[in-house]
Design an enzyme around this catalytic site. Sequence first.
Site, short mmCIF file in Angstrom:
data_model
loop_
_atom_site.label_atom_id
_atom_site.label_comp_id
_atom_site.label_asym_id
_atom_site.label_seq_id
_atom_site.Cartn_x
_atom_site.Cartn_y
_atom_site.Cartn_z
N GLY A 111 0.81 -1.22 0.00
CA GLY A 111 0.00 0.00 0.00
C GLY A 111 0.83 1.26 0.00
O GLY A 111 0.41 2.29 0.53
N GLY A 112 2.01 1.19 -0.60
CA GLY A 112 2.82 2.40 -0.71
C GLY A 112 4.03 2.44 0.20
O GLY A 112 4.64 3.49 0.39
N SER A 113 4.41 1.28 0.77
CA SER A 113 5.51 1.30 1.74
C SER A 113 6.86 1.62 1.11
O SER A 113 7.75 2.11 1.79
CB SER A 113 5.57 -0.03 2.50
OG SER A 113 5.83 -1.11 1.64
N ARG A 147 3.11 -3.70 10.43
CA ARG A 147 4.48 -3.70 10.90
C ARG A 147 5.49 -3.11 9.94
O ARG A 147 6.62 -2.82 10.34
CB ARG A 147 4.92 -5.13 11.24
CG ARG A 147 4.93 -6.09 10.05
CD ARG A 147 5.50 -7.45 10.43
NE ARG A 147 6.91 -7.39 10.69
CZ ARG A 147 7.87 -7.42 9.76
NH1 ARG A 147 7.53 -7.54 8.49
NH2 ARG A 147 9.13 -7.33 10.08
N THR A 162 5.98 -0.22 8.01
CA THR A 162 6.54 1.11 8.18
C THR A 162 7.26 1.22 9.52
O THR A 162 8.26 1.91 9.65
CB THR A 162 5.44 2.18 8.05
OG1 THR A 162 4.73 1.93 6.85
CG2 THR A 162 6.05 3.57 7.97
N GLY A 205 1.98 2.31 13.30
CA GLY A 205 1.32 1.28 12.48
C GLY A 205 -0.15 1.62 12.38
O GLY A 205 -0.77 1.96 13.37
N VAL A 206 -0.68 1.56 11.15
CA VAL A 206 -2.03 2.09 10.96
C VAL A 206 -3.02 1.13 10.30
O VAL A 206 -4.22 1.35 10.38
CB VAL A 206 -2.02 3.38 10.11
CG1 VAL A 206 -1.36 4.50 10.87
CG2 VAL A 206 -1.34 3.16 8.77
N GLY A 207 -2.56 0.09 9.67
CA GLY A 207 -3.44 -0.67 8.78
C GLY A 207 -4.54 -1.46 9.45
O GLY A 207 -5.56 -1.74 8.82
N GLU A 208 -4.36 -1.86 10.68
CA GLU A 208 -5.33 -2.79 11.29
C GLU A 208 -6.53 -2.07 11.91
O GLU A 208 -7.67 -2.46 11.72
CB GLU A 208 -4.65 -3.62 12.40
CG GLU A 208 -3.27 -4.12 12.07
CD GLU A 208 -3.22 -5.35 11.20
OE1 GLU A 208 -3.96 -6.29 11.45
OE2 GLU A 208 -2.42 -5.35 10.24
#
Lengths: 161, 289, 82, 758
Positions: free
Chosen positions: D486-488, D527, D529, D714-717
């Site tokens: 997703g853009g990491s 995890r 980023t 960390g933001v995705g979850e």
Amino acid sequence: MSKIHVTTTVNGEPAEFLCEPQESMLDVLRDTLKLTGSKEGCGSGDCGACSITLDGRLVCSCLMLGVEAEGHSIGTIEGVARGDELHPIQRKFLEHAALQCGFCTPGLIVAVKALLEKNPNPTETEARFWIAGNLCRCTGYDKILRAIMDAAAELRGEVAA
Amino acid sequence: MPRLSYAAPTSVPDAIKLLAGAAGLAKVMSGGTDLLVQLRSGRTSPELIVDTKKIPGIVGIRETESGFVIGAATSGAEIGEHAGLCAAYPGIVEATNLIGSTQVQGRASLAGNLCNASPAADSVPAVIASRGVAIVVGPNGQRSVPVEQIVTAPGRTSLAKGEFILEFHLPKPKAHQSDAYLRFIPRTEMDIAVVGCGVSVTLDDNGVCIDARVVLGAVAPTQVVVEAGAKALIGSKLDEAALAALDAAARAACNPINDKRGTIDFRVKVAGVMARRTAAIAFERAGAR
Amino acid sequence: MPTISIPSSLRRQFTGGMTQLEVEATTFRRLILELERRFPGLGNQVEESMAIAVDGEIFQDAYSLQLKAGSDIVLIPKIAGG
Amino acid sequence: MNFVANKSDLKVVGTRPVRPDGMDKVTGKAQFGADLTLAGTLVGKIKRSPHAHARIVAIDTSKALAIPGVKSVITAADIPDIPSEEAFVGEGPTNFRDQSLNCIARDKVLYEGHAVAAVAATSSAIADAALAAIEVTYEVLPHVIDVEAAMAEDAPILFEGMITQGVDPKPTKASNIVKKVAFGHGDWQAGMAEADVVVEGKYDTAAVHQAYIEPHACIASVNPDGQTTIFASSQGQFMIRQYTAKILGMDIADIRVTPAEIGGGFGGKTIVYIEPLAVAMSRQAGRPVKIVMTRDEVFRASGPTSGGTIEVKIGAKKDGTITGAYAMVKLQAGAFPGSPVAPACMCAFAMYDLKNVMAEGYDVVSNRAKVAAYRAPGAPISTFAVESVMDELAIKLGMDPIDLRMKNAAKQGTKASYGPVFPVIGFEEVLEAAKAHPHWTAPLGPNQGRGVATGFWFNIGGESSASVFVNEDGSVSVVSGSPDIGGSRASMAMMAAEVLGIPYEKVRPIIGDTAQIGITGVTGGSRVTFATGMATTQAAERAVDELKKRAAMIWDISPDAVDWKDGEAVPAGANAGGFDPLPLAAIALKAAKTGGPINAEVSINAQGAGAAFGAHIADVEVDPETGFVKILRYTAVQDVGRAIHPSYVEGQIQGGATQGIGWALNEEYIYDKNGRMDNAGFLDYRVPVASDLPMIEAVLVEVPNPRHPFGVRGVGEVPIIPPMAAIGNAIKAATGMRLVSLPMSPPKVRAAFDAAKG
């Protein structure tokens, strides 16, 4: 039975290929013409990742037989940029971060290009319904809509490129 | 495993010859949006596909003295772009433009939507409501068939071997006549109708309904013409009593199944809702004309 | 000495119901060895499938982690993700 | 590197540059899993069970093998019968034997779609014919689908030897209950006794699929000496390598996995399904084998996450102070153990500061596809119930629902319901931002309602590797081991550029294959980023140290006398000498003279991940006649620590929230009476489409994680956790009805209206 010979135009250039009757246009593009920018997400017209244009009209290449391309003109994601210059829609997708995994992106860009050619000034709602057949599971569509509206404005000459 | 053949005849006789002469299963393809899904899933394994789109006149819309002629393989997108048809039959146009995504619209046709013979086909209730007629061609010549007589059961039509639909005829709308189509789906797009409803009404100069047709989809094995619904509307200005009678008539006409798209109970109740709402739109349009 | 809290699922199995214990250990590795010595099987269990929270911060697979006297240690399952 | 406390000290971090891989993705050049074809590639396909539960009596592949063009046919007999072995792969607990049996069934099929054989042929049509020619004789067994039915005494048993773990006394009879877990502290029952008000409810959720748009795809090629290459779309090239080696009994060094671009995963691509089969067939055929799942196969045989039932009870004082909380969570694991019941229990009450709390849960197998990770595994399920009950509690107490949450909010020093005390967290800041947002007080119309709900996720670190290569011209290549979902790549380049003090455009990030970079865990658990970012940051620092040494050599002074500033070596002070700054490019040019190439590789097991909290506000309009729920407005507030690339952070939140909206309203696995999935396609498995949604406003709250140099949490979850309850609470506000069953689809909402009318 032998394969069928098809003469067509792909992204403005003459193209010829042989295909089995049951092969979809998507199979032909990906496997025979090696244009893998069109993606298969479902094979049943429900996700839009394989979107192409047929004589300028937006269609799912998985719902079209390869043999039907005979005498027609096909447009794919590979034909959207002009040489090394991105189409404004492509540029706006990048600027607005309107993609994450990028799998649905080619189909969306082809779909949006068809939208803006038909309707240069869509409302957000019109744009949402136009791309309802292009599933994106990553973005929640927010940034895609921003990219569409911004690209439309630029193409109308309303803002500096 | 029989190998598939493909043919794209350029005349009606050639198409009939191919279809009638096929030893095994022959499928007519117009838009192909249903056919290709069925081919891929193995639900159908024809020996021959006859692509009709190269037959002159089968794609396109003509406005005639008596009304409209819509080529059987005309795509939904083309139908939506035809100003005359949009003005005359907004219900048919909106129904056709609900079939699938923009991409599917680019291909899907009235004939395909009809001959796929799904009870949930969106365009069919609308065309029946406006008394559309299918022009069927085949080995025994040409015949005109009211659209409600085409589908006989899910997946089955009244077309004989070698027959296919060439075009649809719609009469010129009368004064104060209009139509509407609504469907219920769980999302806003990309779904099959859980209930579909087409309504056509003709009003007199005072706004009183003098003719009506109410057709439901997805609530029975085939589309249902709700005669009692039309009766409920005729003579009314769509007051509360007429709406209640229409709702009841629509519910009574349902004979649905429980499936992944809806329960019997839900479909029956929503059929009443859709009938009322569709009628309201049709009345408003007819009144404005 | 750091204090370690034993979750209920491990109490029954290994510590005979003891909820909290003090463990002589200056690193995570020594903590595992010490737990295994005192309650056979527990050290291995911690090693294989547990993370530890030391004063609130979660560590997974960190032998060399220094433990302080008075550190509050909690055993939790290793955390996965999507 | 020390934690950068001030945002104003950052030049690149926090900006929004174009992602480096973007050009390939908007032009169709990016290579996803199905896009690579090698000379002589065979088409691989899988034969799957039509039965939900059956014994495999016999498989006859002889007719298939006799078809011209069929080059390989395999069954479980062609791969090793490996023993049960618990392990942690990537970030998840696993059992290698279960994974092997899930890739291809051995004595029994445990769900419809379970693989029983695979073929490789010279064309797709021949492969189809071969599949049809394989004759499998089954003895069909009774099946069980739903979680509570699977727990019943008389339920059909999937595994004869399965004795429930974690219950006292140990059961003597086999069941479908894998284990019981429990988390909590204090005495929750005593807490209820103290309460002025007690609210309880039983909720259920449906199994939902990650529904990434790219189906699983791989191509494998095995040489006669056993050396194997795999090109595959996944969340971890090292994960594929490890599983494939284990399942096929190969040496890890014989397998090289190149990560394709990945078309979405959300947790669903953290295990293998097809790679071991492709390798086994390539080994037999001596040619490359490509397997691409169909969408139908994706739904029937991969993913989903658990559905389950959740009972929640919360007691509180009149002032809103919660005195006790209890949850019982029963989750479907699918056909093999491993539902996310532990994190479901751990996250259930983690938002709150509770003295008396207990969450218990059961992991239960049934005849469904084995569940896979899906964004914050388990947390959305338990949180739907807890945050619905919290809403009921607020109504009963006559309190503003945000105030009720604020009153009980976890903060630094709170003992979390799952055990430890929280370090620096930002939940209060999130609640404050939600309450202050204009959305919270905007007017509503008839049949409209507003709901709020919160969520918690731990976030994780783990193993990550990154290399920084300083090129001869002063440009920099950064290689990491984390597939970019997703853009990491942009984030890695930004962090490296920040440390090196050079423009973002001078840094080119790539994802290494398993032979090019050190072991790196899967892209998951929010995890990348954090952990891979930490490895990248450290590698860039080492490169800076080396650059300083080289500058010192050029200047012939001590390395200690060199500082690094804005991409240039500068003398540390007046005493160091009056040298002009040496830009990175000038140092790079002299690398050969000063000791050779300037590279730095860092492999770490990152610790110190920062927990994250979110609060979502949803406005809905409910059609009382059809039960249709329209999302009118949606705002997602989240503590992200610090956003490296805010656009992609917002994107994670918007995407996660949208998946939650789908989970709330329409997504579900539907089974027929034979235990076969009835909606295995995008037409009837209804993910949200563009026209279903409003703009999703992402509000970034930044309470930096002091354990990461740039404060990343960390933001995705987190963003997938609150939506179901936020929408349920909004429906309650609009209609007065409490929906307790997901999805809150139109038939259920309409039925609730009818029931309310009596």
